[in-house]
Design a protein around this motif. Sequence first.
Motif, PDB file in Angstrom:
ATOM      1  N   TYR A 178       0.811  -1.216   0.000  1.00 46.71           N
ATOM      2  CA  TYR A 178       0.000   0.000   0.000  1.00 46.71           C
ATOM      3  C   TYR A 178       0.848   1.271   0.000  1.00 46.71           C
ATOM      4  O   TYR A 178       0.317   2.379   0.082  1.00 46.71           O
ATOM      5  N   LEU A 179       2.163   1.127  -0.093  1.00 46.37           N
ATOM      6  CA  LEU A 179       3.049   2.289  -0.110  1.00 46.37           C
ATOM      7  C   LEU A 179       3.113   2.890  -1.508  1.00 46.37           C
ATOM      8  O   LEU A 179       3.071   2.173  -2.512  1.00 46.37           O
ATOM      9  N   THR A 180       3.207   4.209  -1.582  1.00 41.42           N
ATOM     10  CA  THR A 180       3.274   4.867  -2.884  1.00 41.42           C
ATOM     11  C   THR A 180       4.666   4.720  -3.478  1.00 41.42           C
ATOM     12  O   THR A 180       5.640   4.409  -2.775  1.00 41.42           O
ATOM     13  N   ASP A 181       4.771   4.962  -4.770  1.00 39.13           N
ATOM     14  CA  ASP A 181       6.070   4.895  -5.445  1.00 39.13           C
ATOM     15  C   ASP A 181       7.059   5.864  -4.803  1.00 39.13           C
ATOM     16  O   ASP A 181       8.228   5.532  -4.598  1.00 39.13           O
ATOM     17  N   GLU A 182       6.600   7.066  -4.504  1.00 36.04           N
ATOM     18  CA  GLU A 182       7.478   8.060  -3.880  1.00 36.04           C
ATOM     19  C   GLU A 182       8.009   7.559  -2.543  1.00 36.04           C
ATOM     20  O   GLU A 182       9.189   7.734  -2.224  1.00 36.04           O
ATOM     21  N   GLU A 183       7.143   6.911  -1.766  1.00 35.88           N
ATOM     22  CA  GLU A 183       7.548   6.445  -0.442  1.00 35.88           C
ATOM     23  C   GLU A 183       8.601   5.346  -0.496  1.00 35.88           C
ATOM     24  O   GLU A 183       9.398   5.193   0.445  1.00 35.88           O
ATOM     25  N   ILE A 184       8.613   4.571  -1.572  1.00 29.72           N
ATOM     26  CA  ILE A 184       9.595   3.491  -1.646  1.00 29.72           C
ATOM     27  C   ILE A 184      10.761   3.836  -2.578  1.00 29.72           C
ATOM     28  O   ILE A 184      11.566   2.972  -2.920  1.00 29.72           O
ATOM     29  N   GLY A 185      10.828   5.112  -2.977  1.00 35.00           N
ATOM     30  CA  GLY A 185      11.998   5.583  -3.710  1.00 35.00           C
ATOM     31  C   GLY A 185      12.030   5.275  -5.182  1.00 35.00           C
ATOM     32  O   GLY A 185      13.108   5.233  -5.785  1.00 35.00           O
ATOM     33  N   LEU A 186      10.860   5.074  -5.797  1.00 33.33           N
ATOM     34  CA  LEU A 186      10.831   4.822  -7.225  1.00 33.33           C
ATOM     35  C   LEU A 186      10.820   6.132  -8.000  1.00 33.33           C
ATOM     36  O   LEU A 186      10.418   7.173  -7.478  1.00 33.33           O
ATOM     37  N   PRO A 187      11.244   6.112  -9.264  1.00 34.80           N
ATOM     38  CA  PRO A 187      11.270   7.329 -10.073  1.00 34.80           C
ATOM     39  C   PRO A 187       9.900   7.980 -10.170  1.00 34.80           C
ATOM     40  O   PRO A 187       8.870   7.302 -10.139  1.00 34.80           O
ATOM     41  N   ALA A 188       9.912   9.283 -10.312  1.00 34.61           N
ATOM     42  CA  ALA A 188       8.659  10.048 -10.324  1.00 34.61           C
ATOM     43  C   ALA A 188       7.760   9.684 -11.488  1.00 34.61           C
ATOM     44  O   ALA A 188       6.547   9.834 -11.416  1.00 34.61           O
TER      45      ALA A 188
END
Length: 394
Positions: free
Chosen positions: A371-381
């Motif tokens: 349920y974590l967002t891409d931003e929260e897990i350090g993925l590219p914008a």
Amino acid sequence: MFRIRQYMNEIKNPTPIGIARKPPGPVVIWNLIRRCNLTCKHCYSISADHNFPNELSTSEIFKVIDDLKAFGVPVLILSGGEPLLRPDIYEISTYAKEKGFYVGLSTNGTLINEENIGRIAEMDYNYVGISLDGLRETHDKFRRKEGAFEASLHAARLCRDANLKIGLRFTITQDNEKDLPAMLKLMHDEKIDKFYLSHLNYSGRGNRNRKDDATFQMTRNALDMIFETCWQDIEDGINTEYVTGNNDADGVYLLQWVEKNHPEMVEHIKTKLQQWGGNSSGVNVANIDNLGEVHPDTYWWHYSLGNVKQRPFSEIWMDTSDPMMKELKKSPRTISGRCHDCTFFNICGGNTRIRAMQLTGDPWSEDPGCYLTDEEIGLPANTKERNSNDAVAI
């Protein structure tokens, strides 16, 4: 299982990092019987109120217990179905306790009453987990039996008064998330020792009903509430435990909570979480079902590693010629998608594999229940963001 209280205690009273402790053997969750007096909506074993053939005999169970002890298994969780429906449950419990295991009883609670609480107390279980999936109306609907809530709550009170450590297990879905605040209050009011929030895992009836899984935002709200409740209990000197299960992203979400509320402790908690390492199916947690089939955990009933009637558990568990077991025991595991690119992979370990398998057919794809967002897990914008109001795609 993710022990929230343990890591929050580290904020208040940090302990040296030291070397990560490896358990001598896996925790074994043992479904001694498949028969159950309830037909719960999210039952992973698809139990029913009739006898199932070819279940292990008492003597076969004793033989397995001897092997588990020699292998270094520290914990046995006796489960079902409903384990109290086994006529030899007290014999099994006594034998396991005499061997020195930490023995837990996992029950729906409806069969615990004034007539048998004395015998249950004599077993001196280290822990009794009782399922309550909401207040009366919600719980009875989940458990498909009118009066189930009152019976289970009565059981919790009897166990409490018999000085047994007890906990409430709550599986969160869209249908019962509204009851969580009241359940936490109930825990305090009844002076219950432990609260276990289980995320829905896709096995048995839980897979059939996965459309009802909590949305990502519901999950986040629930964890926020539990984090705050746990921290307040620590501040107030209340010795309650809070744990979650079946979504190892909870460790990363707790780290984010620490960053917001206790930023000076982030690195310490991060290191402790990395030592935990997240998902341990096939490594530090195992399952034996009612027929003696061994599984990587309780949600893998479709996949058998071997049967304790033919081979000792100790031999089955260490046999990496099985391709699934070989991959599960790899460290780190090879998982694709968001999990592969996640900054916090070394905390959650790629999360549960069963959800990935049920939704994609590939046990090594990303866990769709993260349920974590891409931003929260350090993925590219430019990576496609998840909507927190979504549930797992079905």
